[in-house]
Design an enzyme around this catalytic site. Sequence first.
Site, PDB file in Angstrom:
ATOM      1  N   GLY A 185       0.838  -1.202   0.000  1.00  0.00           N
ATOM      2  CA  GLY A 185       0.000   0.000   0.000  1.00  0.00           C
ATOM      3  C   GLY A 185       0.862   1.236   0.000  1.00  0.00           C
ATOM      4  O   GLY A 185       2.093   1.148  -0.097  1.00  0.00           O
ATOM      5  N   GLY A 186       0.215   2.371   0.098  1.00  0.00           N
ATOM      6  CA  GLY A 186       0.956   3.626   0.086  1.00  0.00           C
ATOM      7  C   GLY A 186       1.814   3.810   1.320  1.00  0.00           C
ATOM      8  O   GLY A 186       2.859   4.458   1.277  1.00  0.00           O
ATOM      9  N   MET A 187       1.370   3.267   2.418  1.00  0.00           N
ATOM     10  CA  MET A 187       2.050   3.490   3.685  1.00  0.00           C
ATOM     11  C   MET A 187       2.820   2.254   4.162  1.00  0.00           C
ATOM     12  O   MET A 187       3.809   2.382   4.866  1.00  0.00           O
ATOM     13  CB  MET A 187       1.039   3.837   4.786  1.00  0.00           C
ATOM     14  CG  MET A 187       0.129   4.987   4.458  1.00  0.00           C
ATOM     15  SD  MET A 187       0.969   6.557   4.585  1.00  0.00           S
ATOM     16  CE  MET A 187       0.880   6.794   6.359  1.00  0.00           C
TER      17      MET A 187
ATOM     18  N   VAL B 246       2.177  -5.539   3.527  1.00  0.00           N
ATOM     19  CA  VAL B 246       1.731  -6.670   4.339  1.00  0.00           C
ATOM     20  C   VAL B 246       2.375  -7.935   3.773  1.00  0.00           C
ATOM     21  O   VAL B 246       2.341  -8.169   2.562  1.00  0.00           O
ATOM     22  CB  VAL B 246       0.190  -6.795   4.333  1.00  0.00           C
ATOM     23  CG1 VAL B 246      -0.238  -7.976   5.202  1.00  0.00           C
ATOM     24  CG2 VAL B 246      -0.449  -5.509   4.840  1.00  0.00           C
TER      25      VAL B 246
ATOM     26  N   LYS C  18       2.564  -6.675   9.026  1.00  0.00           N
ATOM     27  CA  LYS C  18       2.499  -5.384   8.329  1.00  0.00           C
ATOM     28  C   LYS C  18       3.653  -4.515   8.809  1.00  0.00           C
ATOM     29  O   LYS C  18       3.858  -4.382  10.018  1.00  0.00           O
ATOM     30  CB  LYS C  18       1.152  -4.741   8.661  1.00  0.00           C
ATOM     31  CG  LYS C  18       0.905  -3.395   8.049  1.00  0.00           C
ATOM     32  CD  LYS C  18      -0.549  -2.994   8.351  1.00  0.00           C
ATOM     33  CE  LYS C  18      -0.855  -1.591   7.926  1.00  0.00           C
ATOM     34  NZ  LYS C  18      -2.262  -1.237   8.201  1.00  0.00           N
TER      35      LYS C  18
ATOM     36  N   ASP D 129     -11.901   5.714   8.296  1.00  0.00           N
ATOM     37  CA  ASP D 129     -11.397   5.387   6.954  1.00  0.00           C
ATOM     38  C   ASP D 129     -12.071   4.124   6.432  1.00  0.00           C
ATOM     39  O   ASP D 129     -11.415   3.245   5.895  1.00  0.00           O
ATOM     40  CB  ASP D 129      -9.871   5.234   7.008  1.00  0.00           C
ATOM     41  CG  ASP D 129      -9.248   5.208   5.608  1.00  0.00           C
ATOM     42  OD1 ASP D 129      -9.857   5.778   4.678  1.00  0.00           O
ATOM     43  OD2 ASP D 129      -8.166   4.613   5.447  1.00  0.00           O
TER      44      ASP D 129
END
Lengths: 533, 167
Positions: free
Chosen positions: A26-28, A31, A46, A140
């Site tokens: 993901g962007g951040m 995983v 993660k 979110d």
Amino acid sequence: MGGGTSELAPGTRMGPYVIESTIGVGGMATVYLARREGLDRKVALKTLHPHVAAMPTSVERFVQEARATSALRHRHVIEVIDVGTAAERPYLVMELLQGETLADRLVRMRRMSTEAIADVLLPVVSAVSAAHASGIVHRDLKPDNVIVARDAEGERPVLLDFGISKILEGPRSTALTQVGQVVGTPYYMAPEQIRREELDTRTDQYAIGVILFECSTGVRPFRTEQSLFVLMAEILLGHPQLPSHLEPSIPPSFERLILRAMAARREDRFSSMNELGRALLPFASGDLCRRWARSFGADPDDIEPIAASRPSAGALPPIAPLSTPPSGAFDPALATQPAVPSGRDPSVEQLHLADLRALPVLADLPDAALEGFCLVSSGRKYPAGRALFAQGASGDGCLAILHGRIEITKEMTGTVTVLDVLESGAFVGQDALIERTTRSVTARAAEESLVIELNREEMQRLLGFHDQVALRFLELIAVSGIRQLRDATKKLATLLEERATGRKADGSEVTATRPLEQLRAAVREWSVKIEDR
Amino acid sequence: MTLRPDPEILKRTAIFRSLDESDFRALMMCLRVKLCAPGEVLFREGEPGQSMMIVGEGTLVATVRRKDGGEQEINRMGPCETIGEMAFLDPAPRSATVRAVTEAAYYELDEDGLMTLRRRAPTAAAALVWATLRDVTRRLRRIDRLIQHELGRRADGTPNAARARRP
């Protein structure tokens, strides 16, 4: 060139876990599929990308995610097994789920029947409701954060990612997710998130409404590709196309439910996630309806099932591709934010295109960009004589003057000196933008003046929308700082010259103390750094 | 010349450290790689400065002209160091001459590059400007303190130490 995500190779050890493969990036964070050493158990591990982990609040958010998630023991909230840090990278260990995300399911199926939607979302609504009962707002919710897992008992929808959740009234919550810091996915953002208001449990309800809309029609209610500003304006205005116009098979009662959950005004939504759950119950399949009724405070025998819709045949409009969501923090320093300034708010003014057009520096930007900025920002009108800030006060932001004149004064040993009178296009107090500081001067409106207040979180918020106007403001602020630094360097060089000769330019004698070499070295250092370092 | 600067250098450069992968890729598209031989001049003192550079490989030296016509070395720069980021945002004459000491490679971001970066990766452009602003603000505070200190001591009428030492 190695990836900025610096993915962990299979076999890498993270504490007692051994990485086996990558599940998703993901962007951040990434995983991984990992295995606990010595045990046969497979887990999902993660880790934040190194450049994200370098931002102090990211790690705090990460830890908060672990804390928030593990505080919720709910069959439909992902189970956090462990947290730790290895090689300076914090990691979070979660149960490994087999299945697909709701987003993947939507890509595969394009849209779902009302029964299928209710069956998947009732457990999610129950999980969110449990979070709310524990004082946590997720903030979110989106199809990517729901995994429809499969286990021995069949499908098990599981809610993920409390990474930006807010613990209501928790003492630590304000620093991370205070008003003004926009976090979340724009398509699922409630109007109050865009307006930077205090969020509550009804914010999650809005996102569930958007998910219901998307699952039943195959498209998001607000899906413009024009720009983020237009998207946000649409969300703020809150007039989505009717779901039944997009998919005629949607029962009117289901449509009402969707529109109520995603009402622009919070007061018009359901009173609680439980009430939304109760409204969703009649659309669920018989078994699930009975199973969930009691958890939403309903009697299963009182629920009249509503016939499921079947998505109509025929071509669907293409699903709008996700444009780049606002990338949040771009600088670690931005993320640790002091409180929003208050108490100097004479009148909040809606900004207009003409206000921004008054600034030559924005001349080359198209109207749409400026109009977008007007939508998400506001001005403040200071009456003549009113101080914008006072010398000695603590400040955390700067002001851009749109109209009017601002007088800058400094008080020294009882004497007030006017240092400058600034006009349209100038900035005041920009050094406080970098870090909260004590104002060294007083800024006062010499006549009625319209200004834009830009503090760190406001700047971050605006830049997060990829806003060209905010970027231009930031560049202007930097240029004004550079010029001040050049002037200051010249001034210091003059002092040095005076020291060396013992005379000022006017011939009078100089008295000073600092060792000459020290000053000379300082000037050398600054003049070099200014242009070339 | 066979030098090829490692783009990883850019990731370690203070002003770009916070970029994510997509912003970083956008940045790379806006930069030009330039190579120079030992002794080659990148720019001369007094020339207009409108671009910034990030050293990728090799060593560069900054010199200024002395009043007696000679040159004085004032700084040496190596990989990850940036040159001229302020002149880049606010064009001004170069305050020093910079030349390569060794064979060197550097990345250059010019005005066109910045325009493209603003459009393609505003967050990357913002990170660059923000880092520069932070740097400028800190230097400004320190230099202001020096000035205030100096003026304050003069106002106190403290004797001029330099003169006092004279015989």
